[in-house]
Design a protein around this motif. Structure first.
Motif, mmCIF file in Angstrom:
data_model
loop_
_atom_site.group_PDB
_atom_site.id
_atom_site.type_symbol
_atom_site.label_atom_id
_atom_site.label_comp_id
_atom_site.label_asym_id
_atom_site.label_seq_id
_atom_site.Cartn_x
_atom_site.Cartn_y
_atom_site.Cartn_z
ATOM 1 N N GLU A 165 2.517 17.981 45.946
ATOM 2 C CA GLU A 165 1.751 18.573 46.702
ATOM 3 C C GLU A 165 0.982 20.055 45.594
ATOM 4 O OE1 GLU A 165 4.368 21.848 48.255
ATOM 5 O OE2 GLU A 165 5.836 19.483 49.483
ATOM 6 N N VAL A 166 -0.472 20.392 46.023
ATOM 7 C CA VAL A 166 -1.112 21.150 45.472
ATOM 8 C C VAL A 166 -0.926 22.630 46.043
ATOM 9 C CG1 VAL A 166 -2.971 21.278 43.910
ATOM 10 C CG2 VAL A 166 -2.445 19.506 44.369
ATOM 11 N N PRO A 167 -0.248 23.818 46.099
ATOM 12 C CA PRO A 167 -0.483 24.978 46.650
ATOM 13 C C PRO A 167 -2.148 25.481 46.099
ATOM 14 C CG PRO A 167 1.312 24.893 45.637
ATOM 15 C CD PRO A 167 0.608 23.554 44.466
ATOM 16 N N PRO A 168 -2.481 26.362 47.148
ATOM 17 C CA PRO A 168 -4.219 26.360 47.471
ATOM 18 C C PRO A 168 -3.785 28.207 46.262
ATOM 19 C CG PRO A 168 -3.312 27.365 49.749
ATOM 20 C CD PRO A 168 -2.184 26.158 48.770
ATOM 21 N N VAL A 169 -5.720 27.490 45.792
ATOM 22 C CA VAL A 169 -5.621 29.568 45.042
ATOM 23 C C VAL A 169 -5.406 30.586 45.896
ATOM 24 C CG1 VAL A 169 -7.361 30.036 43.749
ATOM 25 C CG2 VAL A 169 -6.734 27.878 43.808
ATOM 26 N N ARG A 170 -4.539 31.522 45.541
ATOM 27 C CA ARG A 170 -4.315 32.783 45.842
ATOM 28 C C ARG A 170 -5.479 33.494 45.545
ATOM 29 N NH1 ARG A 170 1.742 33.419 46.089
ATOM 30 N NH2 ARG A 170 1.676 35.651 46.170
ATOM 31 N N GLY A 171 -5.270 34.433 46.580
ATOM 32 C CA GLY A 171 -5.927 35.618 46.240
ATOM 33 C C GLY A 171 -7.283 36.001 46.694
ATOM 34 N N GLY A 172 -8.383 36.446 46.178
ATOM 35 C CA GLY A 172 -10.312 36.491 46.045
ATOM 36 C C GLY A 172 -10.571 36.683 47.315
#
Length: 231
Positions: A224-231
């Motif tokens: 699994e590759v969790p998505p980039v947070r924030g932004g």
């Protein structure tokens, strides 16, 4: 007929000899340099997938200052975990005790690549003291090593979770980094997630093979590759 006590002593002696021989074969040889600063063979540039780190920290209920900085509003993807001196077999660590005090200005200058003060101080104590260079030069080498590695586009602005194989991660890095080969990169995982990519580099920061690092790579079928947070 031989005395039972004599036979038992002979059997125990043979067993002990076998144990010593087997341990000598199985245990990795201690490098003769034994943590001498500057005496190593190559570097490993460790790039941590920040979204996985933040998910792990959340699951542990860990809300320390470092986690607040890295897992807050800024959208971190791959961040530098460290630049680690290595032997062909094994690695040095904590090569100066106590370690020379790291100037706070140097720490602050690295927060764009290593967004956690505690991480920066720890990397200096554990790995930087083994590089055989002043702290400023060691952290400048971290910056140079990171600049030498291009991050694949799919991992720069990963807004959605996805699933990949370790081979697909390797292939993505190899595609955008001329000279990088399968023998110079290792994908690291926890039970389910991509956690890190480790790239082996010579002392002058060129890609190079590293059999032992590659043997420690993730063997899971899917990550699994969790998505980039924030932004």
């Amino acid at each position: 007929m031989r005395n039972p006590i004599v036979r038992r002593r002979a059997w125990l002696a043979a067993l002990a000899a076998c144990a010593v021989a087997c341990l000598g074969t199985a245990a990795p040889a201690q490098d003769r340099r034994q943590n001498a600063p500057g005496e190593f063979d190559f570097y490993v540039l460790a790039l941590s997938w920040s979204p996985s780190y933040c998910e792990q920290a959340s699951e542990r209920g860990n809300a320390g200052r470092s986690q607040q900085i890295q897992c807050g509003g800024r959208p971190f993807s791959f961040v530098v975990h460290g630049l680690w001196p290595q032997y062909e077999r094994g690695f040095p660590e904590y090569c100066q005790r106590p370690s020379p005090r790291l100037d706070r200005r140097i720490m602050n200058s690295m927060l764009d690549l290593m967004p956690a003060p505690g991480l920066i101080y720890n990397e200096w104590d554990k790995h930087g003291t083994c590089a055989g260079t002043p702290a400023r030069d060691y952290f400048e080498n971290i910056r140079r090593a990171r600049a030498a590695v291009r991050i694949p586009p799919d991992f720069i602005d990963a807004k959605e979770p996805r699933t990949v194989t370790p081979a697909e991660v390797e292939e993505a890095f190899i595609k955008v980094n001329p000279g990088l080969s399968e023998s110079a990169i290792a994908v690291i995982c926890d039970r389910t997630r991509l956690t890190e990519v480790r790239i082996c580099m010579s002392k002058d920061l060129q890609f190079r093979a590293c059999a032992e690092v590659d043997r420690r790579a993730c063997r899971r079928d899917r990550l699994e590759v969790p998505p980039v947070r924030g932004g």
